[in-house]
Design a protein around this motif. Sequence first.
Motif, mmCIF file in Angstrom:
data_model
loop_
_atom_site.group_PDB
_atom_site.id
_atom_site.type_symbol
_atom_site.label_atom_id
_atom_site.label_comp_id
_atom_site.label_asym_id
_atom_site.label_seq_id
_atom_site.Cartn_x
_atom_site.Cartn_y
_atom_site.Cartn_z
ATOM 1 N N ALA A 235 0.827 -1.203 0.000
ATOM 2 C CA ALA A 235 0.000 0.000 0.000
ATOM 3 C C ALA A 235 0.862 1.253 0.000
ATOM 4 O O ALA A 235 2.060 1.199 0.298
ATOM 5 C CB ALA A 235 -0.918 -0.006 1.219
ATOM 6 N N PRO A 236 0.270 2.407 -0.320
ATOM 7 C CA PRO A 236 1.019 3.666 -0.269
ATOM 8 C C PRO A 236 1.466 3.990 1.153
ATOM 9 O O PRO A 236 0.874 3.539 2.133
ATOM 10 C CB PRO A 236 0.000 4.700 -0.767
ATOM 11 C CG PRO A 236 -1.029 3.912 -1.508
ATOM 12 C CD PRO A 236 -1.090 2.583 -0.843
ATOM 13 N N ARG B 241 -2.614 5.574 16.622
ATOM 14 C CA ARG B 241 -2.645 4.116 16.661
ATOM 15 C C ARG B 241 -3.075 3.518 15.330
ATOM 16 O O ARG B 241 -3.958 4.030 14.656
ATOM 17 C CB ARG B 241 -3.559 3.653 17.799
ATOM 18 C CG ARG B 241 -2.953 3.962 19.168
ATOM 19 C CD ARG B 241 -3.945 3.860 20.297
ATOM 20 N NE ARG B 241 -5.047 4.768 20.089
ATOM 21 C CZ ARG B 241 -6.316 4.403 20.110
ATOM 22 N NH1 ARG B 241 -6.640 3.148 20.325
ATOM 23 N NH2 ARG B 241 -7.273 5.281 19.921
ATOM 24 N N VAL B 242 -2.412 2.416 14.986
ATOM 25 C CA VAL B 242 -2.632 1.711 13.735
ATOM 26 C C VAL B 242 -3.084 0.293 14.077
ATOM 27 O O VAL B 242 -2.526 -0.340 14.979
ATOM 28 C CB VAL B 242 -1.333 1.667 12.901
ATOM 29 C CG1 VAL B 242 -1.559 0.932 11.586
ATOM 30 C CG2 VAL B 242 -0.806 3.072 12.658
ATOM 31 N N ILE C 48 -5.460 -4.168 6.329
ATOM 32 C CA ILE C 48 -6.125 -3.468 5.239
ATOM 33 C C ILE C 48 -7.522 -4.067 5.114
ATOM 34 O O ILE C 48 -7.684 -5.203 4.662
ATOM 35 C CB ILE C 48 -5.365 -3.614 3.910
ATOM 36 C CG1 ILE C 48 -3.995 -2.922 4.012
ATOM 37 C CG2 ILE C 48 -6.170 -3.032 2.758
ATOM 38 C CD1 ILE C 48 -3.200 -2.946 2.734
ATOM 39 N N PRO C 49 -8.570 -3.357 5.552
ATOM 40 C CA PRO C 49 -9.930 -3.905 5.493
ATOM 41 C C PRO C 49 -10.390 -4.099 4.049
ATOM 42 O O PRO C 49 -9.957 -3.398 3.136
ATOM 43 C CB PRO C 49 -10.782 -2.837 6.199
ATOM 44 C CG PRO C 49 -9.800 -1.985 6.943
ATOM 45 C CD PRO C 49 -8.538 -2.022 6.165
ATOM 46 N N LYS C 50 -11.277 -5.061 3.870
ATOM 47 C CA LYS C 50 -11.935 -5.231 2.574
ATOM 48 C C LYS C 50 -13.230 -4.424 2.594
ATOM 49 O O LYS C 50 -14.122 -4.718 3.391
ATOM 50 C CB LYS C 50 -12.255 -6.705 2.326
ATOM 51 C CG LYS C 50 -11.039 -7.586 2.125
ATOM 52 C CD LYS C 50 -11.476 -9.010 1.818
ATOM 53 C CE LYS C 50 -10.289 -9.924 1.610
ATOM 54 N NZ LYS C 50 -10.706 -11.322 1.323
ATOM 55 N N PRO C 51 -13.342 -3.400 1.764
ATOM 56 C CA PRO C 51 -14.586 -2.617 1.751
ATOM 57 C C PRO C 51 -15.784 -3.503 1.446
ATOM 58 O O PRO C 51 -15.718 -4.392 0.606
ATOM 59 C CB PRO C 51 -14.345 -1.597 0.625
ATOM 60 C CG PRO C 51 -12.853 -1.478 0.562
ATOM 61 C CD PRO C 51 -12.339 -2.858 0.858
ATOM 62 N N ALA D 249 -6.213 5.035 6.057
ATOM 63 C CA ALA D 249 -5.344 6.164 5.743
ATOM 64 C C ALA D 249 -4.020 5.690 5.148
ATOM 65 O O ALA D 249 -3.089 5.423 5.900
ATOM 66 C CB ALA D 249 -5.075 6.983 7.019
ATOM 67 N N PRO D 250 -3.864 5.662 3.840
ATOM 68 C CA PRO D 250 -4.946 5.679 2.878
ATOM 69 C C PRO D 250 -5.490 4.283 2.622
ATOM 70 O O PRO D 250 -6.571 4.127 2.088
ATOM 71 C CB PRO D 250 -4.271 6.225 1.623
ATOM 72 C CG PRO D 250 -2.868 5.766 1.741
ATOM 73 C CD PRO D 250 -2.546 5.750 3.200
ATOM 74 N N ALA D 251 -4.730 3.254 3.035
ATOM 75 C CA ALA D 251 -5.224 1.888 2.847
ATOM 76 C C ALA D 251 -5.267 1.127 4.166
ATOM 77 O O ALA D 251 -6.145 0.314 4.385
ATOM 78 C CB ALA D 251 -4.346 1.136 1.838
ATOM 79 N N VAL D 252 -4.309 1.390 5.061
ATOM 80 C CA VAL D 252 -4.286 0.672 6.342
ATOM 81 C C VAL D 252 -5.293 1.302 7.297
ATOM 82 O O VAL D 252 -5.618 2.490 7.211
ATOM 83 C CB VAL D 252 -2.872 0.693 6.967
ATOM 84 C CG1 VAL D 252 -1.891 -0.039 6.086
ATOM 85 C CG2 VAL D 252 -2.397 2.110 7.223
#
Length: 579
Positions: free
Chosen positions: A40-41, A50-51, A78-81, A348-351
């Motif tokens: 991911a970016p 926190r992540v 990384i959630p699946k939308p 943000a933006p993927a995680v």
Amino acid sequence: MRRPPSDVRVYTLTGEAAPATKAFKHRYSGDVVRLKPLNAPAVTLTPNHRVYATHRSEPTRITAVEAGSLTREHYLVIPKPRGGISANNIDVAEVLNRHVSGVIRPRGRTVDESRLATALAEDRTSREVAERLGYHPTYVRKLRAALRGGELAAGPPRGRAIQLEDGRVRLAGEHRPGVPATLPLDESLAWILGVYCAEGHVHRQSNRPNSHRLVFAVGSHEDELLRRVSIALEGLFALSPTVVERRTTTTVEVGNELGLLLKVLPSMHRWVPASRKVIEGRTVRQAPLWYVKFKRDRLNGTVQARERTRWRDQGTHFLVPIHRLEREHWEGDVYNLEVDHPTHSYMAPAVAVANCQNFDVSWQVQGEEASAERLAGTMLELQSHGCHNINWVTPEHVVPQILEALPLAVEGGLRLPTVYNTSAYDSPDSLALMDGLVDVYMPDLKLISSERARRYVGKREYADVMRRNVLEMQRQVGDLVPDDRGLARRGLICRHLVMPGLLDETEAVLRFVAEELGPGTYVNLMGQYYPAGKVRDGRYEEIDRRPHAEELARAFEIADELGLRRLDRRSRAEALSSG
């Protein structure tokens, strides 16, 4: 603080889309963590932000880890939308309505129809009229034919409506047949979207309205790709694309547009080329390029491919390794979001990152000193931004400072209601000082039993203090009275957070409200409890989960049985849906 438009939504830890209700900016000086996931970016975070991550030793346990504490031993989430589109279909009209508004005209030329009709009727050539109005002569000739046929009426500019006809969608004024009204989110659509990202663009002639064309440019040797693009466009959109041979490329072109689904986690990269490059004797400008890669063998699903690919598919989310962790000094603005979702999280933006409402300020003692003048100025600034009230959160320890700043704010024009938002564990002296100054009291009614109060809030006597204080708050302001917009103007709002496995505490709290405060008390039963902070370190395993839907439903049943007739309706809907 700014409020985004109401239709701005973000994806959360659970993959659900939720409204972003507030955006925050503040100055920051210190180290930041630049976090680059493998696929991911990169994202830059303050060390305490926190992540969501798992440790390699326990990959199924997701916890919120401060960015400054992350190591290469962590996997990022990384959630699946999911959700938002029923039956895995795209409602094309709904998508187009979000992006099409107003009259589509060439940039810089806005000619209303009454003036246009007059110009078209003049005894001039189409070329002369076109030059005066800024249109293409061909377009003017078409409009003149419409005027002669009675199809062009003078009047104010009209918006471009979306037309639904025989299961297809098109813009008003666009030639039939348009595109299908519903598109399935399947592999074919995902494939053409991927090709569009790599090879596609939309071309328009600046001097002709409605001249947009969708173009796929491929190498002259890529016959198979050319064939697949043409077949996909015909099959998905029932369009007849045109193949155009150019000097250096072959293009597939149509006059309409499209949507997306990814079933495999791609690898996203950003390439920054030289700002200028010479191609066939011409100097062209080059912008940074994002490109997306899919492992071809991963798509085949082979065991060898799964072993070589380092990310993991966990069903509802992906786990990705950390590629780089770097620290650098930062002086400037940093940003955050408030999200209307039980997890208080966003991508943000993927995680997935956490956005706990008050953990930073309540436990990490972050903040800065403010004079009475500055505090008054902040209140007036919030009023100028359209805030509905001045909401003091757990303010018992700064009551003297509020009393010093509030008169200055009122003298400066403050007219908003004052909200005292509290855990209900307040000093009676502080409440006495606020008598007549607070418009709305909003206490949390946490627990009744002394043993659980000792365990979870560190105060065995919490319930006794809470009861005494809430009765005093009701004496000062009475039951809730809203204004004509439905916003709280004055009164008491009692809140209770439903905890996992503690329905007996919920019943005891609600019984106190019904019997001692009265059935007309406004009650906000909240279902957004989410394990965070110290709950996730193993010391409170019994509440290390979300409340079940059955628990939330039972909490509202108890309130109904006790005769509490003023329950927050929105909270009821949100609590039951979040469960």
